[in-house]
Design an enzyme around this catalytic site. Structure first.
Site, PDB file in Angstrom:
ATOM      1  N   ASP A 311      -1.777 -49.802   7.924  1.00 22.92           N
ATOM      2  CA  ASP A 311      -0.419 -50.166   7.488  1.00 22.92           C
ATOM      3  C   ASP A 311       0.168 -48.975   6.733  1.00 22.92           C
ATOM      4  OD1 ASP A 311       1.883 -51.286   6.419  1.00 22.92           O
ATOM      5  OD2 ASP A 311       0.965 -53.242   6.174  1.00 22.92           O
ATOM      6  N   LEU A 312       1.304 -48.470   7.221  1.00 18.64           N
ATOM      7  CA  LEU A 312       1.896 -47.284   6.591  1.00 18.64           C
ATOM      8  C   LEU A 312       2.441 -47.635   5.209  1.00 18.64           C
ATOM      9  CD1 LEU A 312       3.824 -45.657   9.576  1.00 18.64           C
ATOM     10  CD2 LEU A 312       1.463 -45.287   8.824  1.00 18.64           C
ATOM     11  N   ASP A 353       5.268 -51.512  10.963  1.00 23.24           N
ATOM     12  CA  ASP A 353       4.532 -50.268  10.725  1.00 23.24           C
ATOM     13  C   ASP A 353       3.026 -50.517  10.677  1.00 23.24           C
ATOM     14  OD1 ASP A 353       4.598 -51.732   8.422  1.00 23.24           O
ATOM     15  OD2 ASP A 353       4.947 -50.039   7.076  1.00 23.24           O
TER      16      ASP A 353
END
Length: 695
Positions: A311-312, A353
């Site tokens: 997960d960014l 993301d």
């Protein structure tokens, strides 16, 4: 020379005895409308159906001229035919009826001359036959023949002797023949003995036994490729219901098959990055769970699988500051980077993301090492857009398919994804840019399980209507401001008691439910406001998710317009953090609310690092100082200085300041002296059920 009629009394036919009686009976009972007119166009006789259709009696017809009965327009239209028939020339035409009784009906109109014994024309028979139904039938039959001839579906009738009894051009064309070259031949003659024996004969046998059968097959199309056909065989029955053959329908489904293949690929592929999507990941995970079950004790070594959920961090910052095009470019960059890290890994984008990494034959140490490489690579690559460099990080959660995963039974695909998701949440809560591995007994992981329980409580409250509104007063202390009430949400437990809201709100925010919760609060408060005194003013909190959602913004504005609440009675509280993270949407929402006469309060002010810098971007009416700043303000000079500074800036911008967490009178007086406009806290008033405050 035809029948001879003389004009004595009524109509006398120059026939005698039974012949005359038969002719007269036929004239009167005929279903065809008939009139007899003399040379002067005087009607001398009319049969029953003619009088019935025209709605006339004999006295209104017999002895009167054709023009008097049917009108000059019709007589003029018939004049060429009448002149010709009086010359002895029979006339026949097909035309649409002109009178009201026959309008819309197609008539066959015949004029037949009537001769006397000397061979002179003494009058004529006018016969009008309704051909409408026959015409429509012919049209339908013609249309059906055209459809069958022109349809792209290949149609044929095969008899019980396996011979073609009929084929349309499309069917014959498949075999590169004309229809007449196919009819009469056997099916093996056309499609070949082997194809008939292997593909067609078993299905024709079933069809002759009363079954409808379907199958597909490919056939060379003469253009260097194959055409895929869908074939349907239906029993053909005679009038007695006996099966006498089969109706064959062949349809070209090549394009549909190609489209289905493309759709299946698209359904399993992320359009933006070209990676697999969530559905493909779930299918691959299911396959690997089956492999682990088959491997038994070797699952954690030889066949073990690790799921890494990536997960960014701060992706939303790039999206908000540089725009969605930049955000998409960042996602494609990360996808390319992940591909380069492990050539044999199964990589998917789950949405937003979030990415997933599936690798085989790794233990916890190997999976954690790969996760560390991902974190380092994403951070090292950064992101450059239009000359500006943005810092990008990644949080990774790891779930292992090993003996521990199967200890309590076979995990589902969703179990495994949830394990990795909870580990990823732990990484984010620790500050991001790090790795966490899921273990069922880990305390932090247990907290994630509890969070899921809280989420289920929120979902149940939404479905079962177990939300309730409380209000808490906001009191003026500057002698100028007006009092407000903040609307607060409570969840009612199964025992009827209100539950502490914060843990449930946190779960709802983390899992994307706050939009629905905020909708409920807005709709309920707006529905109740008309019953309140006109001097009551309310503030309603909006979550960060709602502030950043253009769809929610549109809903809110539409709801306010429909409710028609007067200006100055409503204000909406948005947190400083959510306003900064969703600046573009927040600015649009604030402007629209202000345009409608509603207030905006910047909540938790001072919690960010650049509060004063951002404040000038937002056209707000009030700001609430974050409770951590209020603290022990009555004794702490540093906190007093901070509050005084906030008040000074706010006054310069003509913004009122609200201080919350006021627990005693000394704190209230200190804040009053520092210039705060309004205060809120347990000393001012506790949260109280709506009905207890407003009745």
């Amino acid at each position: 020379m035809g029948n001879t009629i003389s004009g004595t009394e009524g109509v006398a036919f120059h026939l005698s005895g039974p012949q005359a009686s038969a002719f007269g009976a036929a004239f009167h009972v005929s279903p065809v409308r008939m009139l007899y007119c003399d040379r002067n166009l005087v009607i001398r006789e009319a049969n029953a159906v003619c009088l019935q259709v025209d709605g006339l009696s004999r006295s209104e017809v017999i002895g009167r001229s054709l023009e008097d009965v049917y009108g000059a327009a019709i007589c003029d239209a018939r004049r060429p035919n009448i002149d010709a028939v009086l010359r002895g020339e029979p006339q026949s035409t097909i035309e649409w009826g002109l009178r009201r009784a026959t309008r819309g009906r197609l008539l066959r109109i015949r004029h037949e001359p009537v001769w006397d014994a000397a061979g002179e024309v003494i009058g004529f028979l006018l016969m009008m036959e309704d051909k409408t139904d026959l015409h429509e039938l012919e049209q339908r039959v013609s249309m059906q023949e055209d459809v069958i001839r022109q349809t792209s579906d290949a149609l044929a009738v095969v008899g019980a002797d396996y011979r073609y009894h009929w084929v349309n051009p499309a069917y014959a064309m498949i075999w590169r023949r004309a229809p007449e070259e196919v009819i009469g031949l056997t099916v093996p003659d056309i499609i070949g003995t082997e194809g008939f024996r292997q593909r067609v004969l078993p299905r024709l046998t079933s069809c002759f036994n009363g079954e409808v059968t379907q199958y597909e097959f490919s056939w060379p199309n003469g253009k260097g490729s194959d055409t895929l056909y869908a074939v349907r065989l239906e029993p053909l029955r005679d009038e007695k219901g006996d099966i006498v053959g089969a109706v064959v329908n062949m349809r070209d489904i090549t394009e549909a098959a190609i489209l289905n293949q493309r759709l299946r690929r698209q359904a399993m592929e992320d359009a933006l990055t070209g990676l697999a999507n969530r559905y493909a990941l779930e299918a691959e995970l299911a396959r690997r769970v089956d492999l682990c079950l088959q491997a038994g004790a070797e699952c954690g070594t030889r066949y073990g699988t690790a799921l890494l959920l990536v997960d960014l961090d701060d992706f939303k910052v790039v999206n908000d500051l540089a725009g969605h095009v930049a955000g998409d470019a960042l996602l494609r960059q990360v996808a390319s980077l992940l591909r380069s890290l492990e050539q044999t890994a199964f990589i998917a984008r789950l949405g937003g993301d979030e990415f997933a990494f599936l690798v085989d034959a790794v233990d916890e140490t190997g999976a954690a090492h790969l996760a560390d490489r991902i974190v380092a690579s994403v951070e090292g690559a950064g992101f450059v857009w239009k000359g500006e460099r943005y810092s990008v990080g990644a949080s990774v959660g790891v779930a292992l398919l090993d003996a521990e995963a199967f200890a309590a039974g076979t995990p589902s695909v969703h179990d495994i994804i949830n394990w990795a998701d909870r580990a990823c949440l732990v990484s984010k809560e620790k500050g991001g840019a790090r790795v966490s591995v899921f273990h069922p007994e880990d305390g932090e992981m247990q907290a994630r399980f509890e969070e899921i329980g809280n989420l289920q409580v929120v979902q149940a409250a939404l479905q079962e209507g177990r939300f309730a509104l409380h209000v808490m007063p906001i009191a003026p202390v500057d002698g100028r401001s007006k009092p407000w009430h903040e609307v607060l949400l409570r969840i009612i437990g199964e025992d009827g008691r209100a539950l502490p809201p914060q843990v449930f709100i946190t779960a709802a925010e983390r899992h994307g439910l706050m939009n629905r919760v905020d909708r409920w609060v807005v709709e309920t408060a707006l529905a109740r406001m008309p019953a309140l005194p006109h001097d009551v003013r309310l503030t309603i909190n909006l979550s960060g998710q709602s502030v950043g959602d253009p769809i929610f913004r549109d809903f809110l504005l539409a709801a306010l317009d429909a409710a028609g609440i007067g200006a100055g009675r409503l204000a909406f509280e948005i947190t400083e953090t959510s306003a900064v993270r969703s600046m573009e949407t927040a600015l649009d929402m604030i402007a629209a609310l202000k345009q409608r006469g509603h207030g905006v309060i910047l909540d938790d002010f001072g919690s960010g690092l650049s509060s004063f810098g951002y404040l000038r971007h937002f056209d707000v009416d009030m700001l609430k100082i974050d409770g951590n700043i209020i603290g022990n303000v009555r004794e702490d000079e540093v906190q007093q200085t901070i509050v005084a500074g906030i008040v000074a800036v706010a006054e310069a911008m003509r913004i009122r300041v609200v201080a919350e967490y006021v627990e005693d009178e000394a704190t209230l007086e200190t804040l009053r002296e520092l210039g705060v406009s309004l205060v809120q806290g347990y000393f001012v008033g506790m949260p109280t059920p709506w009905d207890e405050v407003f009745g």
